[in-house]
Design a protein around this motif. Sequence first.
Motif, mmCIF file in Angstrom:
data_model
loop_
_atom_site.group_PDB
_atom_site.id
_atom_site.type_symbol
_atom_site.label_atom_id
_atom_site.label_comp_id
_atom_site.label_asym_id
_atom_site.label_seq_id
_atom_site.Cartn_x
_atom_site.Cartn_y
_atom_site.Cartn_z
ATOM 1 N N LYS A 1 49.565 38.027 44.086
ATOM 2 C CA LYS A 1 48.472 37.145 44.512
ATOM 3 C C LYS A 1 47.126 37.658 44.013
ATOM 4 O O LYS A 1 46.844 38.847 44.087
ATOM 5 C CB LYS A 1 48.385 37.079 46.041
ATOM 6 C CG LYS A 1 49.637 36.623 46.746
ATOM 7 C CD LYS A 1 49.725 35.125 46.808
ATOM 8 C CE LYS A 1 50.856 34.669 47.697
ATOM 9 N NZ LYS A 1 52.090 34.406 47.081
ATOM 10 N N VAL A 2 46.311 36.733 43.546
ATOM 11 C CA VAL A 2 44.924 37.059 43.202
ATOM 12 C C VAL A 2 44.133 37.098 44.503
ATOM 13 O O VAL A 2 44.151 36.149 45.276
ATOM 14 C CB VAL A 2 44.324 36.021 42.239
ATOM 15 C CG1 VAL A 2 42.841 36.291 42.014
ATOM 16 C CG2 VAL A 2 45.077 36.015 40.921
ATOM 17 N N ILE A 3 43.488 38.208 44.749
ATOM 18 C CA ILE A 3 42.633 38.341 45.927
ATOM 19 C C ILE A 3 41.233 37.842 45.603
ATOM 20 O O ILE A 3 40.621 37.124 46.384
ATOM 21 C CB ILE A 3 42.600 39.810 46.419
ATOM 22 C CG1 ILE A 3 44.007 40.244 46.835
ATOM 23 C CG2 ILE A 3 41.600 39.978 47.547
ATOM 24 C CD1 ILE A 3 44.139 41.733 47.094
ATOM 25 N N LYS A 4 40.749 38.228 44.423
ATOM 26 C CA LYS A 4 39.407 37.806 43.998
ATOM 27 C C LYS A 4 39.336 37.873 42.479
ATOM 28 O O LYS A 4 39.846 38.821 41.876
ATOM 29 C CB LYS A 4 38.351 38.711 44.613
ATOM 30 C CG LYS A 4 36.928 38.288 44.328
ATOM 31 C CD LYS A 4 35.927 39.181 45.038
ATOM 32 C CE LYS A 4 34.515 38.683 44.783
ATOM 33 N NZ LYS A 4 33.529 39.521 45.453
ATOM 34 N N GLN A 5 38.707 36.873 41.883
ATOM 35 C CA GLN A 5 38.485 36.894 40.442
ATOM 36 C C GLN A 5 37.086 36.373 40.151
ATOM 37 O O GLN A 5 36.674 35.344 40.686
ATOM 38 C CB GLN A 5 39.524 36.038 39.715
ATOM 39 C CG GLN A 5 39.400 36.119 38.220
ATOM 40 C CD GLN A 5 40.569 35.460 37.499
ATOM 41 O OE1 GLN A 5 41.331 34.708 38.081
ATOM 42 N NE2 GLN A 5 40.695 35.760 36.219
ATOM 43 N N THR A 6 36.365 37.138 39.340
ATOM 44 C CA THR A 6 35.028 36.749 38.902
ATOM 45 C C THR A 6 34.966 36.976 37.401
ATOM 46 O O THR A 6 35.949 37.431 36.796
ATOM 47 C CB THR A 6 33.933 37.596 39.590
ATOM 48 O OG1 THR A 6 34.062 38.956 39.139
ATOM 49 C CG2 THR A 6 34.032 37.528 41.106
ATOM 50 N N PHE B 1 44.061 41.957 42.371
ATOM 51 C CA PHE B 1 45.290 41.302 42.796
ATOM 52 C C PHE B 1 46.205 42.293 43.510
ATOM 53 O O PHE B 1 46.044 43.504 43.402
ATOM 54 C CB PHE B 1 46.001 40.619 41.627
ATOM 55 C CG PHE B 1 46.473 41.532 40.527
ATOM 56 C CD1 PHE B 1 47.764 42.035 40.515
ATOM 57 C CD2 PHE B 1 45.637 41.855 39.474
ATOM 58 C CE1 PHE B 1 48.212 42.854 39.482
ATOM 59 C CE2 PHE B 1 46.074 42.676 38.431
ATOM 60 C CZ PHE B 1 47.365 43.167 38.441
ATOM 61 N N SER B 2 47.157 41.727 44.250
ATOM 62 C CA SER B 2 48.096 42.569 45.001
ATOM 63 C C SER B 2 49.527 42.131 44.709
ATOM 64 O O SER B 2 49.772 41.008 44.257
ATOM 65 C CB SER B 2 47.819 42.484 46.503
ATOM 66 O OG SER B 2 48.109 41.189 46.976
ATOM 67 N N VAL B 3 50.466 43.033 45.001
ATOM 68 C CA VAL B 3 51.893 42.758 44.819
ATOM 69 C C VAL B 3 52.682 43.605 45.811
ATOM 70 O O VAL B 3 52.318 44.752 46.085
ATOM 71 C CB VAL B 3 52.336 43.047 43.368
ATOM 72 C CG1 VAL B 3 52.106 44.503 42.987
ATOM 73 C CG2 VAL B 3 53.789 42.660 43.150
ATOM 74 N N ASN B 4 53.722 43.036 46.361
ATOM 75 C CA ASN B 4 54.628 43.785 47.234
ATOM 76 C C ASN B 4 55.701 44.445 46.393
ATOM 77 O O ASN B 4 56.208 43.854 45.436
ATOM 78 C CB ASN B 4 55.266 42.858 48.274
ATOM 79 C CG ASN B 4 54.261 42.331 49.259
ATOM 80 O OD1 ASN B 4 53.178 42.884 49.433
ATOM 81 N ND2 ASN B 4 54.599 41.240 49.911
ATOM 82 N N GLY C 1 56.499 48.433 50.130
ATOM 83 C CA GLY C 1 55.096 48.827 50.003
ATOM 84 C C GLY C 1 54.286 47.697 49.406
ATOM 85 O O GLY C 1 54.794 46.600 49.161
ATOM 86 N N GLN C 2 53.030 47.977 49.173
ATOM 87 C CA GLN C 2 52.151 47.018 48.523
ATOM 88 C C GLN C 2 51.211 47.794 47.610
ATOM 89 O O GLN C 2 50.797 48.909 47.931
ATOM 90 C CB GLN C 2 51.322 46.226 49.536
ATOM 91 C CG GLN C 2 50.467 45.166 48.872
ATOM 92 C CD GLN C 2 49.549 44.463 49.830
ATOM 93 O OE1 GLN C 2 48.651 45.087 50.389
ATOM 94 N NE2 GLN C 2 49.769 43.172 50.010
ATOM 95 N N MET C 3 50.894 47.201 46.479
ATOM 96 C CA MET C 3 49.923 47.793 45.566
ATOM 97 C C MET C 3 48.825 46.784 45.309
ATOM 98 O O MET C 3 49.081 45.578 45.255
ATOM 99 C CB MET C 3 50.577 48.198 44.244
ATOM 100 C CG MET C 3 51.558 49.343 44.384
ATOM 101 S SD MET C 3 52.164 49.926 42.783
ATOM 102 C CE MET C 3 50.756 50.886 42.241
ATOM 103 N N GLN C 4 47.606 47.294 45.168
ATOM 104 C CA GLN C 4 46.469 46.466 44.784
ATOM 105 C C GLN C 4 45.900 47.035 43.490
ATOM 106 O O GLN C 4 45.766 48.252 43.340
ATOM 107 C CB GLN C 4 45.396 46.464 45.870
ATOM 108 C CG GLN C 4 45.813 45.745 47.112
ATOM 109 C CD GLN C 4 44.684 45.688 48.137
ATOM 110 O OE1 GLN C 4 43.542 46.015 47.850
ATOM 111 N NE2 GLN C 4 45.028 45.267 49.328
ATOM 112 N N PHE C 5 45.578 46.135 42.574
ATOM 113 C CA PHE C 5 45.019 46.520 41.284
ATOM 114 C C PHE C 5 43.667 45.853 41.095
ATOM 115 O O PHE C 5 43.475 44.701 41.475
ATOM 116 C CB PHE C 5 45.928 46.065 40.136
ATOM 117 C CG PHE C 5 47.236 46.793 40.072
ATOM 118 C CD1 PHE C 5 47.336 48.028 39.453
ATOM 119 C CD2 PHE C 5 48.374 46.236 40.625
ATOM 120 C CE1 PHE C 5 48.544 48.695 39.387
ATOM 121 C CE2 PHE C 5 49.591 46.890 40.566
ATOM 122 C CZ PHE C 5 49.675 48.125 39.941
#
Length: 156
Positions: free
Chosen positions: A57-62, A68-71, A94-98
């Motif tokens: 999922k995209v959390i925020k894009q500018t 974005f995050s992924v399980n 787990g979850q990762m955010q990039f």
Amino acid sequence: MKKRFMTVMLAFAFSVVLGGGNSDAYSYPVNLNGDTNYILTYGHMSYGSYIDKRSVKVIKQTEEGILFSVNTVSGLVLAKDFSWIVPAQNVRRGQMQFLRIYDDPWNIVYTYNSSTQKWVQADLSNTYGYNQNLLGVFGESWKILTGSSYPYLKRN
């Protein structure tokens, strides 16, 4: 003696190149427990690491970048005889955010460390073993987000 040694070495080299030297070939399941929503990102020492493609999922894009995050899911997927273990054992989620800042060089991304609550710089050009899961998670997630491979990403 020298000629015989060279003949033996050449025969050995050809057997390795042609695949004769590896009778214990094995592979990790491409999908966890046969579920195509879980994509293999890395396998090592009988454990497989996977992403849940539905969770990317995209959390925020500018115009500056994308967050974005992924399980993720990992577990024991290979038995001692290299047969697949279904369902996987010792499963951990787990979850990762990039964070990818577009003005940074292509190989620089940031991952969020939930323990320290800080962003940590990661180098996507680092192909050492300890970095392979990160490369896999980022690369597969990027493919799901954009429909194309991340430029210059190399994986062993």
